[in-house]
Design an enzyme around this catalytic site. Structure first.
Site, PDB file in Angstrom:
ATOM      1  CD  GLU A  52       8.717 -50.649  37.654  1.00 22.21           C
ATOM      2  OE1 GLU A  52      10.110 -50.789  37.487  1.00 22.21           O
ATOM      3  OE2 GLU A  52       7.956 -51.429  37.319  1.00 22.21           O
ATOM      4  CG  ASP A  95      -7.547 -47.059  29.553  1.00 23.48           C
ATOM      5  OD1 ASP A  95      -6.433 -47.534  28.806  1.00 23.48           O
ATOM      6  OD2 ASP A  95      -8.290 -46.618  28.603  1.00 23.48           O
ATOM      7  CG  ASP A 149       6.395 -54.716  37.307  1.00 24.64           C
ATOM      8  OD1 ASP A 149       7.032 -54.201  36.584  1.00 24.64           O
ATOM      9  OD2 ASP A 149       5.626 -54.132  38.253  1.00 24.64           O
TER      10      ASP A 149
END
Length: 282
Positions: free
Chosen positions: A17, A117, A193
């Site tokens: 990233e 999560d 993203d």
């Protein structure tokens, strides 16, 4: 237009990233979030380095005085030139970690968070100044990702990945207002993203599970696509001495049969013209 990619750094990052060009040291900085590693790569010499962090690291950016600022699981940390680590803003929240981050034109760090999560609304986008003062800019975020500014600094682009869209705000004096949709990623094309803004004000968006980077004009029209061989494309940034090479990070996480380039740092030479990126003022 057809783009040809090259492998700048062959790697097997779990979740590569945040590529960032460090102009002062002529190097590319990127991270492996889940591998807890900060990578550097110097295109001129080919030299590479890896620093392991004690926590998952969402982003690493250069500081104006040297060293790095890190968006970690439990807050914002500083690495000095001698390698010493210290917390700038410590804010641990169980089940949450730092994700993508960007440095604004005024030198502040805009750092995103998300829950492991990926629970809806569990993340934030916050602004941290050089003295450690931190304020929440956006709450009720799910997966805080790409953030960038127009060439004149008056617009801020932002991605909350599950929304499948790139939003744009009016930006002034560290505040953002007038949120609206800039571009929508259609079903089946992946999820937005990371992003970067070029010298023409166009927005380049990496597509997770889309195997591509797209360029949108300042009017939000899709005009270029860089096709890549691995699906989990995470972020992009211009680098090199003349800021014309597009560096792209990728991930291996969740892939049963990853392509050989999955987890590597890729580059498309001569893809466009980037903007100089400010260093963190702290």
């Amino acid at each position: 237009m057809t783009y040809q990619y090259e492998v700048a750094v062959q790697a097997e990052a779990t979740l590569g990233e945040g590529p960032t060009w460090d102009a002062a040291r002529e190097r590319l900085i990127w991270v492996d979030i889940l591998g807890s590693r900060v990578h550097t790569y110097e295109p001129g010499s080919g030299r590479r380095s890896v620093r392991t962090t004690e926590q998952h690291v969402g982003a690493a950016k250069p500081r104006a005085g040297g060293g790095l600022v890190l968006n970690l699981r439990d807050g914002i940390g500083l690495v000095d030139l001698d390698g010493t680590f210290r917390w700038l803003h410590h804010d641990p929240v169980p089940g949450r970690r730092g994700n993508d981050a960007a440095v604004a034109p005024d030198g502040s760090l805009w750092a995103g968070t998300m829950r492991y999560d990926e629970a809806p609304g569990g993340g934030t986008l916050s602004r941290t100044t050089g003295d450690g003062s931190t304020a929440t800019v956006l709450d009720d975020v799910t997966v805080s990702n790409g953030t960038g500014w127009s060439p004149d600094g008056r617009l801020m682009y932002y991605i909350d990945t599950p929304t499948r869209q790139v939003d744009v705000f009016h930006h002034e004096d560290g505040r953002v207002v007038d949120r609206r949709r800039f571009a929508q990623i259609e079903e089946g094309a992946g999820f937005p993203d990371g992003l970067t803004v070029d010298a023409d004000g166009c927005v380049w968006v990496a597509l997770w599970d889309g195997g591509a980077v797209r360029r949108y004009t300042p009017d939000g029209e899709l005009d270029r696509v860089v096709e890549l061989p691995t699906p989990r494309v995470t972020a992009c940034a211009f680098g090199g001495k003349d800021l014309t090479d597009l560096y792209i990070t990728t991930a291996r996480v969740g892939l049963d049969r990853p392509h050989p380039t999955a987890g590597s740092l890729l580059v498309v030479p001569g893809a466009g013209k980037g903007l100089p990126q400010p260093a963190f003022a702290g």
